[in-house]
Design a protein around this motif. Structure first.
Motif, PDB file in Angstrom:
ATOM      1  N   GLN A 122      15.085  -7.179   6.725  1.00 55.05           N
ATOM      2  CA  GLN A 122      13.766  -6.680   7.115  1.00 55.05           C
ATOM      3  C   GLN A 122      13.266  -5.628   6.123  1.00 55.05           C
ATOM      4  O   GLN A 122      13.025  -4.475   6.457  1.00 55.05           O
ATOM      5  N   SER A 123      13.095  -6.055   4.878  1.00 59.51           N
ATOM      6  CA  SER A 123      12.667  -5.125   3.834  1.00 59.51           C
ATOM      7  C   SER A 123      11.154  -4.960   3.774  1.00 59.51           C
ATOM      8  O   SER A 123      10.653  -4.061   3.096  1.00 59.51           O
ATOM      9  N   GLY A 124      10.401  -5.833   4.450  1.00 61.28           N
ATOM     10  CA  GLY A 124       8.951  -5.718   4.460  1.00 61.28           C
ATOM     11  C   GLY A 124       8.281  -6.156   3.180  1.00 61.28           C
ATOM     12  O   GLY A 124       7.089  -5.927   2.991  1.00 61.28           O
ATOM     13  N   GLY A 125       9.024  -6.760   2.262  1.00 61.34           N
ATOM     14  CA  GLY A 125       8.437  -7.248   1.020  1.00 61.34           C
ATOM     15  C   GLY A 125       7.978  -6.145   0.092  1.00 61.34           C
ATOM     16  O   GLY A 125       7.072  -6.346  -0.725  1.00 61.34           O
ATOM     17  N   ILE A 126       8.579  -4.970   0.190  1.00 61.30           N
ATOM     18  CA  ILE A 126       8.195  -3.842  -0.666  1.00 61.30           C
ATOM     19  C   ILE A 126       9.023  -3.871  -1.943  1.00 61.30           C
ATOM     20  O   ILE A 126      10.251  -3.867  -1.897  1.00 61.30           O
ATOM     21  N   ALA A 127       8.338  -3.922  -3.073  1.00 60.08           N
ATOM     22  CA  ALA A 127       9.025  -3.964  -4.361  1.00 60.08           C
ATOM     23  C   ALA A 127       9.385  -2.556  -4.807  1.00 60.08           C
ATOM     24  O   ALA A 127       8.626  -1.605  -4.595  1.00 60.08           O
ATOM     25  N   VAL A 128      10.539  -2.417  -5.421  1.00 56.57           N
ATOM     26  CA  VAL A 128      10.958  -1.140  -6.007  1.00 56.57           C
ATOM     27  C   VAL A 128      10.704  -1.221  -7.504  1.00 56.57           C
ATOM     28  O   VAL A 128      11.245  -2.093  -8.197  1.00 56.57           O
ATOM     29  N   LEU A 129       9.861  -0.329  -8.012  1.00 57.68           N
ATOM     30  CA  LEU A 129       9.485  -0.343  -9.420  1.00 57.68           C
ATOM     31  C   LEU A 129       9.844   0.979 -10.079  1.00 57.68           C
ATOM     32  O   LEU A 129       9.571   2.056  -9.535  1.00 57.68           O
ATOM     33  N   ALA A 130      10.485   0.873 -11.261  1.00 56.77           N
ATOM     34  CA  ALA A 130      10.661   2.056 -12.086  1.00 56.77           C
ATOM     35  C   ALA A 130       9.330   2.309 -12.790  1.00 56.77           C
ATOM     36  O   ALA A 130       8.690   1.389 -13.285  1.00 56.77           O
ATOM     37  N   SER A 131       8.894   3.554 -12.800  1.00 58.72           N
ATOM     38  CA  SER A 131       7.576   3.863 -13.337  1.00 58.72           C
ATOM     39  C   SER A 131       7.646   4.974 -14.368  1.00 58.72           C
ATOM     40  O   SER A 131       8.423   5.929 -14.234  1.00 58.72           O
ATOM     41  N   ARG A 132       6.795   4.846 -15.379  1.00 56.23           N
ATOM     42  CA  ARG A 132       6.613   5.949 -16.321  1.00 56.23           C
ATOM     43  C   ARG A 132       5.717   6.998 -15.672  1.00 56.23           C
ATOM     44  O   ARG A 132       4.907   6.690 -14.800  1.00 56.23           O
ATOM     45  N   THR A 133       5.844   8.223 -16.098  1.00 59.53           N
ATOM     46  CA  THR A 133       5.123   9.315 -15.443  1.00 59.53           C
ATOM     47  C   THR A 133       3.625   9.332 -15.750  1.00 59.53           C
ATOM     48  O   THR A 133       2.863  10.024 -15.078  1.00 59.53           O
ATOM     49  N   ASP A 134       3.191   8.587 -16.770  1.00 59.03           N
ATOM     50  CA  ASP A 134       1.770   8.563 -17.124  1.00 59.03           C
ATOM     51  C   ASP A 134       1.048   7.356 -16.533  1.00 59.03           C
ATOM     52  O   ASP A 134      -0.009   6.956 -17.018  1.00 59.03           O
ATOM     53  N   LEU A 135       1.593   6.787 -15.471  1.00 61.87           N
ATOM     54  CA  LEU A 135       1.031   5.564 -14.896  1.00 61.87           C
ATOM     55  C   LEU A 135      -0.371   5.772 -14.328  1.00 61.87           C
ATOM     56  O   LEU A 135      -1.264   4.948 -14.527  1.00 61.87           O
ATOM     57  N   LEU A 136      -0.580   6.851 -13.594  1.00 67.17           N
ATOM     58  CA  LEU A 136      -1.823   7.015 -12.850  1.00 67.17           C
ATOM     59  C   LEU A 136      -3.064   6.951 -13.735  1.00 67.17           C
ATOM     60  O   LEU A 136      -4.028   6.247 -13.428  1.00 67.17           O
ATOM     61  N   GLY A 137      -3.075   7.697 -14.807  1.00 64.92           N
ATOM     62  CA  GLY A 137      -4.261   7.758 -15.648  1.00 64.92           C
ATOM     63  C   GLY A 137      -4.624   6.425 -16.262  1.00 64.92           C
ATOM     64  O   GLY A 137      -5.804   6.086 -16.384  1.00 64.92           O
ATOM     65  N   THR A 138      -3.629   5.644 -16.621  1.00 60.28           N
ATOM     66  CA  THR A 138      -3.908   4.365 -17.282  1.00 60.28           C
ATOM     67  C   THR A 138      -4.444   3.331 -16.308  1.00 60.28           C
ATOM     68  O   THR A 138      -5.391   2.598 -16.631  1.00 60.28           O
ATOM     69  N   VAL A 139      -3.882   3.249 -15.116  1.00 61.71           N
ATOM     70  CA  VAL A 139      -4.321   2.222 -14.161  1.00 61.71           C
ATOM     71  C   VAL A 139      -5.480   2.693 -13.287  1.00 61.71           C
ATOM     72  O   VAL A 139      -6.030   1.916 -12.504  1.00 61.71           O
TER      73      VAL A 139
END
Length: 396
Positions: A122-139
């Motif tokens: 029962q994981s709910g289909g949630i993906a675990v992603l490693a992210s770079r710290t500058d993600l927000l500004g780019t997307v």
């Protein structure tokens, strides 16, 4: 003595005579006008709501930017999953018009749960992603609560949840979640990300902690790239060869804004259906006008005979009934335009969209009603003009 010629009806007289005929039967006139109004209102509302939705999308894209490109691994010639080279991010960053580059990487096998008591399935289909710290500004993402990952928290068991993931887990900032077999603290929750909807159902952790504790292989699965607005097409053309020079055919490049525009374009099918329904309603309204005018001719035969005997010509009788039909349709068309604009404004306001009704829609709606009125009133007008005075006066 010269030949007597019948006087011509002035436009004011035609309108006055036509209006008198409508005022004599108010209920029937209202019902017929409503049929026209519904058809016009339906067509204007469909066009207005569609245009308002498109305007809202254009504003969103203008705010988010249409210069975001994504790069991901595709498949090899043998159908096997490939991966981007470790140097892909650095090589893409060296493209001249590129303004910023960031990436996420899927952490295979890691799942996130609200607690360690929940069954593994029962994981709910949630993906675990490693992210770079500058993600927000780019997307173009923003934080709803808490903060995003930084250089410090990226090394520790801290997680930022997408809007959908937070809702499924029922977790908020400051609470723990069970991720990859250990506890992580939720340090932030994101707003929905229109240009990167995959982040909405993801749990984002730091790149270093993913490699040190969750056996993350370090390969980026999605590289987000912002390019200069004037050079987006040129950058898109070289991204695959830049990200993986050895196998550019194994790289997928896409433009999320195009997907949003395509989604909007698919709504034209539904709009066409609704416009068809509006046209049917308009046709029904036209039939109602024709029915009203035919009955009016039958009921007013004595009046027609009296006017003919007093010198009214066939053309004047025909003009009178045609004017009644046009006035009736104009009344319905004006009501339909007002109703359609009101419906559009109310729905757009409810959705938080700008309210936009193209001028051609209202002009075309009124023109359509006049055509309907002319066609619907032509036969009754001709029929009335062909009645002889004796035949009309003889009608009980």
């Amino acid at each position: 003595m010269g030949e007597l010629r019948p006087s011509r009806l002035r436009v004011r007289d035609v309108l006055r005579v036509g209006g008198a005929g409508l005022r004599a039967r108010p209920l029937r006139v209202v019902l017929s006008a409503v049929g026209i109004a519904i058809g016009i209102a339906a067509m204007i509302a469909v066009v207005g709501i569609s245009t308002s939705s498109r305007e809202d999308l254009d504003r969103q894209l203008a705010a988010l930017g249409t210069n975001l490109l994504t790069v991901g691994p595709g498949q090899s010639l043998f159908g096997e999953n490939s991966h981007l080279p470790d140097e892909a991010i650095g090589m893409i960053d060296r493209i001249g018009p590129v303004e910023s580059v960031t990436a996420t990487g899927r952490v295979a096998g890691a799942k996130v749960y609200r607690s360690d008591r929940i069954p593994a399935s029962q994981s709910g289909g949630i993906a675990v992603l490693a992210s770079r710290t500058d993600l927000l500004g780019t997307v173009g993402a923003t934080v709803e609560s808490g903060t995003f990952l930084n250089t410090a928290t990226a090394r520790y068991p801290a997680v930022v949840l997408g809007a959908g993931a937070a809702a499924r887990l029922g977790a908020a900032t400051g609470e723990p979640v069970y991720l990859g077999g250990r506890w992580f603290s939720v340090v932030g929750v994101l707003h929905p990300v229109p240009l990167a909807p995959e982040l909405d159902s993801a749990a984002l952790i730091g790149w270093p902690v993913a490699e040190s504790t969750l056996d993350f292989d370090g390969y980026a699965t999605t590289v987000y790239t912002r390019a200069d607005e004037q050079s987006v097409e040129a950058v898109q053309a070289v991204l695959a060869r830049t990200a993986n020079p050895a196998a550019p055919n194994e790289v997928d490049v896409s433009r999320p804004s195009d997907a949003l525009a395509a989604k909007q374009a698919t709504e034209t099918t539904l709009n066409g259906l609704l416009l068809g329904l509006g046209a049917v309603a308009l046709l029904v309204g036209g039939v109602g006008v024709a029915n009203t005018m035919v009955i009016s001719v039958l009921e007013r035969r004595p009046e027609i005979g009296l006017r003919r005997s007093l010198g009214a010509t066939r053309g004047q009788i025909r003009t009178q009934f045609l004017a009644e039909s046009l006035l009736l349709s104009a009344l319905g068309g004006a009501g339909g335009v007002v109703l359609g604009v009101a419906v559009t404004a109310l729905y757009a306001t409810y959705q938080g969209w700008p309210s936009v009704v193209p001028p051609w829609a209202t002009t075309g709606g009124l023109a359509a009603t006049m055509v309907i009125g002319m066609v619907a009133g032509l036969y009754p007008a001709i029929r009335a003009s062909r009645l002889s005075p004796t035949e009309a006066l003889a009608t009980p």
